[in-house]
Design a protein around this motif. Structure first.
Motif, PDB file in Angstrom:
ATOM      1  N   PRO A 182       0.796  -1.223   0.000  1.00  0.00           N
ATOM      2  CA  PRO A 182       0.000   0.000   0.000  1.00  0.00           C
ATOM      3  C   PRO A 182       0.831   1.277   0.000  1.00  0.00           C
ATOM      4  CG  PRO A 182      -0.028  -1.023   2.161  1.00  0.00           C
ATOM      5  CD  PRO A 182       0.667  -1.988   1.252  1.00  0.00           C
ATOM      6  N   ILE A 183       2.128   1.161   0.314  1.00  0.00           N
ATOM      7  CA  ILE A 183       2.986   2.350   0.332  1.00  0.00           C
ATOM      8  C   ILE A 183       4.416   1.955  -0.002  1.00  0.00           C
ATOM      9  CG2 ILE A 183       3.411   2.150   2.837  1.00  0.00           C
ATOM     10  CD1 ILE A 183       3.484   5.256   2.893  1.00  0.00           C
ATOM     11  N   TYR A 184       5.079   2.828  -0.749  1.00  0.00           N
ATOM     12  CA  TYR A 184       6.502   2.663  -1.090  1.00  0.00           C
ATOM     13  C   TYR A 184       7.203   4.004  -0.900  1.00  0.00           C
ATOM     14  CZ  TYR A 184       5.322  -1.718  -3.584  1.00  0.00           C
ATOM     15  OH  TYR A 184       4.896  -2.977  -3.920  1.00  0.00           O
ATOM     16  N   LEU A 185       8.391   3.963  -0.338  1.00  0.00           N
ATOM     17  CA  LEU A 185       9.269   5.133  -0.307  1.00  0.00           C
ATOM     18  C   LEU A 185      10.436   4.828  -1.236  1.00  0.00           C
ATOM     19  CD1 LEU A 185      10.248   7.866   0.738  1.00  0.00           C
ATOM     20  CD2 LEU A 185      11.267   6.675   2.703  1.00  0.00           C
ATOM     21  N   VAL A 186      10.458   5.481  -2.399  1.00  0.00           N
ATOM     22  CA  VAL A 186      11.492   5.238  -3.412  1.00  0.00           C
ATOM     23  C   VAL A 186      12.537   6.334  -3.246  1.00  0.00           C
ATOM     24  CG1 VAL A 186      11.949   4.907  -5.870  1.00  0.00           C
ATOM     25  CG2 VAL A 186       9.719   4.274  -4.921  1.00  0.00           C
ATOM     26  N   GLU A 213      19.975   8.011  -7.674  1.00  0.00           N
ATOM     27  CA  GLU A 213      20.045   7.496  -9.040  1.00  0.00           C
ATOM     28  C   GLU A 213      18.664   7.611  -9.685  1.00  0.00           C
ATOM     29  OE1 GLU A 213      20.445   6.760 -12.368  1.00  0.00           O
ATOM     30  OE2 GLU A 213      22.409   6.699 -11.384  1.00  0.00           O
ATOM     31  N   ARG A 214      18.500   8.659 -10.485  1.00  0.00           N
ATOM     32  CA  ARG A 214      17.169   9.001 -11.008  1.00  0.00           C
ATOM     33  C   ARG A 214      16.627   7.952 -11.973  1.00  0.00           C
ATOM     34  NH1 ARG A 214      18.203  12.015 -15.935  1.00  0.00           N
ATOM     35  NH2 ARG A 214      20.445  12.301 -16.197  1.00  0.00           N
ATOM     36  N   LEU A 215      17.479   7.285 -12.750  1.00  0.00           N
ATOM     37  CA  LEU A 215      16.978   6.276 -13.682  1.00  0.00           C
ATOM     38  C   LEU A 215      16.332   5.113 -12.926  1.00  0.00           C
ATOM     39  CD1 LEU A 215      16.724   5.276 -16.624  1.00  0.00           C
ATOM     40  CD2 LEU A 215      18.892   4.073 -16.286  1.00  0.00           C
ATOM     41  N   LEU A 216      16.956   4.681 -11.833  1.00  0.00           N
ATOM     42  CA  LEU A 216      16.388   3.594 -11.043  1.00  0.00           C
ATOM     43  C   LEU A 216      15.052   4.028 -10.423  1.00  0.00           C
ATOM     44  CD1 LEU A 216      19.546   2.145  -9.230  1.00  0.00           C
ATOM     45  CD2 LEU A 216      18.421   1.306 -11.296  1.00  0.00           C
ATOM     46  N   ALA A 225      12.057  10.606  -3.408  1.00  0.00           N
ATOM     47  CA  ALA A 225      12.979  11.673  -2.994  1.00  0.00           C
ATOM     48  C   ALA A 225      14.390  11.243  -3.344  1.00  0.00           C
ATOM     49  CB  ALA A 225      12.878  11.941  -1.496  1.00  0.00           C
ATOM     50  N   ALA A 226      15.238  12.227  -3.617  1.00  0.00           N
ATOM     51  CA  ALA A 226      16.655  11.919  -3.836  1.00  0.00           C
ATOM     52  C   ALA A 226      17.349  11.666  -2.499  1.00  0.00           C
ATOM     53  CB  ALA A 226      17.339  13.062  -4.583  1.00  0.00           C
ATOM     54  N   LYS A 227      16.923  12.430  -1.473  1.00  0.00           N
ATOM     55  CA  LYS A 227      17.596  12.309  -0.172  1.00  0.00           C
ATOM     56  C   LYS A 227      16.672  12.813   0.926  1.00  0.00           C
ATOM     57  CE  LYS A 227      22.214  13.053   1.745  1.00  0.00           C
ATOM     58  NZ  LYS A 227      23.518  13.721   1.504  1.00  0.00           N
ATOM     59  N   LEU A 228      16.710  12.156   2.069  1.00  0.00           N
ATOM     60  CA  LEU A 228      15.972  12.600   3.245  1.00  0.00           C
ATOM     61  C   LEU A 228      16.874  12.509   4.472  1.00  0.00           C
ATOM     62  CD1 LEU A 228      12.428  10.927   2.957  1.00  0.00           C
ATOM     63  CD2 LEU A 228      12.997  13.338   2.597  1.00  0.00           C
ATOM     64  N   ASN A 229      16.569  13.322   5.459  1.00  0.00           N
ATOM     65  CA  ASN A 229      17.283  13.256   6.725  1.00  0.00           C
ATOM     66  C   ASN A 229      17.154  11.843   7.293  1.00  0.00           C
ATOM     67  OD1 ASN A 229      17.962  13.408   9.542  1.00  0.00           O
ATOM     68  ND2 ASN A 229      17.720  15.625   9.421  1.00  0.00           N
ATOM     69  N   ALA A 230      18.271  11.240   7.651  1.00  0.00           N
ATOM     70  CA  ALA A 230      18.276   9.848   8.107  1.00  0.00           C
ATOM     71  C   ALA A 230      17.472   9.649   9.393  1.00  0.00           C
ATOM     72  CB  ALA A 230      19.709   9.373   8.319  1.00  0.00           C
ATOM     73  N   CYS A 241      17.500   3.457  -4.142  1.00  0.00           N
ATOM     74  CA  CYS A 241      17.939   3.719  -5.524  1.00  0.00           C
ATOM     75  C   CYS A 241      19.212   4.562  -5.528  1.00  0.00           C
ATOM     76  CB  CYS A 241      16.834   4.426  -6.306  1.00  0.00           C
ATOM     77  SG  CYS A 241      15.327   3.455  -6.491  1.00  0.00           S
ATOM     78  N   GLU A 242      20.225   4.081  -4.843  1.00  0.00           N
ATOM     79  CA  GLU A 242      21.491   4.803  -4.775  1.00  0.00           C
ATOM     80  C   GLU A 242      22.341   4.497  -6.012  1.00  0.00           C
ATOM     81  OE1 GLU A 242      22.041   7.101  -2.751  1.00  0.00           O
ATOM     82  OE2 GLU A 242      20.353   6.706  -1.413  1.00  0.00           O
TER      83      GLU A 242
END
Length: 363
Positions: free
Chosen positions: A17-21, A25-28, A145-150, A167-168
């Motif tokens: 029901p939810i994914y955090l992508v 690496e934008r292509l991935l 997101a490309a990056k989030l606070n850990a 997707c690094e």
């Protein structure tokens, strides 16, 4: 989970029901999102059950409202939120603006300013974390997101509960295999040496590498894609010329070194592609020497190094002139030159390369 695992889930119809992508690496990220979208809306009327938002442009309430809306004539709704880091930045800016206003002594004005400009959005990521604990069963919510606070609760929750798709960028030693698989998917055959050369001179951006593979497979047709094919199609220094340059360094022929440098130096890229091919050549020779030391015949050692067998004789001659220790010290020196060419030195790029190659002749 990996991008491949997420795509496999989508293709099998086993959607969460939810994914955090998440990752740079934008292509991935694009491939994962496309696979999840196709699986979610498969068989449904396009447009009725799809909502896509960009963080910061839409309030979090609207996003969550879309996620909790029942689908129309379909099993699932598709809701995508791009660029989550924009909410993270907005909250930070709002807090800073409030602090500055308080310093001026007007706390009431600061509170009103935060309510208008921040409001719900300043806690958007926390609200998404709360939603993740009680998701709508009829929605697939995908957050990118490309990056989030850990330390973000949403991120730690995604890791713990398994809905994080990482997707690094690929490591350097993974790029060669990725390139060969990408060529095979298009019906092409990319040799190990050619793939290694592309990875060395073109960097880790997969969208760039995919474009290169696309052009190479179209250009080569049914023929194998070799190092020479790469040199013909991509604006890099021809590998054969670099081997000549290495030979000149090996016999300490400084005059020929400078002559060859004049032929291959490109002021447009400050010699960075030349540097990449030199590093690739040194690594290939190290692998060839390791193959010989392990008891392989020259042809097999050449294949193991990623070079075609017809190069075995030339590699043997070079292996006699360069010790493994020398080649390894070269790689360290080439790394330092790379830093200098990218701004670490005030000297002209051409002068940096000339001095470095003449120093290598001294070794």
């Amino acid at each position: 989970m990996t991008p491949d695992e997420a795509i496999a889930e989508a293709q099998a119809g086993k959607l969460r029901p939810i994914y955090l992508v998440l990752g740079e690496e934008r292509l991935l990220r694009t491939r994962v999102v496309n696979a999840l979208r196709e699986a979610t809306v498969k068989g449904a009327i396009r447009g009725f059950n799809e909502d896509e938002f960009t963080a910061g442009d839409s309030p979090i309430g609207r996003v969550l409202g879309a996620a909790r809306t029942l689908p129309m004539m379909a099993k699932l709704r598709w809701v995508l939120v791009r660029d989550l880091e924009r909410w993270e930045g907005k909250a930070s800016r709002d807090a800073k603006a409030g602090d500055e206003t308080k310093d001026d002594g007007d706390e009431t004005e600061a509170s009103e300013s935060q309510q208008v400009t921040g409001g719900q959005d300043s806690g958007a990521l926390d609200q998404l974390a709360a939603y993740a604990q009680q998701t709508a069963p009829s929605c697939v919510l995908v957050l990118t997101a490309a990056k989030l606070n850990a330390k973000r609760r949403l991120l730690t929750q995604a890791k713990k509960e398994g809905f994080l798709v990482s997707c690094e960028p690929l490591a350097r030693n993974e790029l060669t295999g990725w390139l060969m698989r990408a060529a095979a998917d298009r019906g092409g055959k990319l040799t190990n040496g050619a793939a290694d050369l592309i990875a060395e001179v073109s960097g880790p951006d997969l969208a760039t590498l995919e474009d290169i593979v696309e052009r190479l497979t179209l250009f080569a047709g049914n023929d194998p894609i070799t190092e020479d094919t790469v040199g013909e199609l991509i604006p890099i220094v021809r590998p054969a010329t670099v081997w000549e340059l290495l030979d000149a360094v090996g016999v300490r022929d400084r005059g020929r070194v400078l002559t060859l440098l004049e032929r291959v130096y490109d002021p447009g890229d400050r010699g960075l592609r030349l540097l990449g091919v030199l590093a690739w050549s040194a690594r290939q020779l190290i692998r060839f020497q390791a193959g010989l030391a392990a008891g392989q015949n020259p042809n097999d050692a050449a294949r193991a190094a990623g070079a075609p067998p017809f190069r075995a004789r030339a590699l043997q001659e070079q292996a006699k002139r360069f010790s493994k220790a020398t080649l390894e010290s070269w790689l360290v020196r080439l790394r330092d030159i790379d830093l200098a060419l990218k701004g670490g030195s005030k000297r002209p790029a051409r002068a940096v390369l000339e001095t470095a190659l003449l120093d290598l002749c001294g070794q």
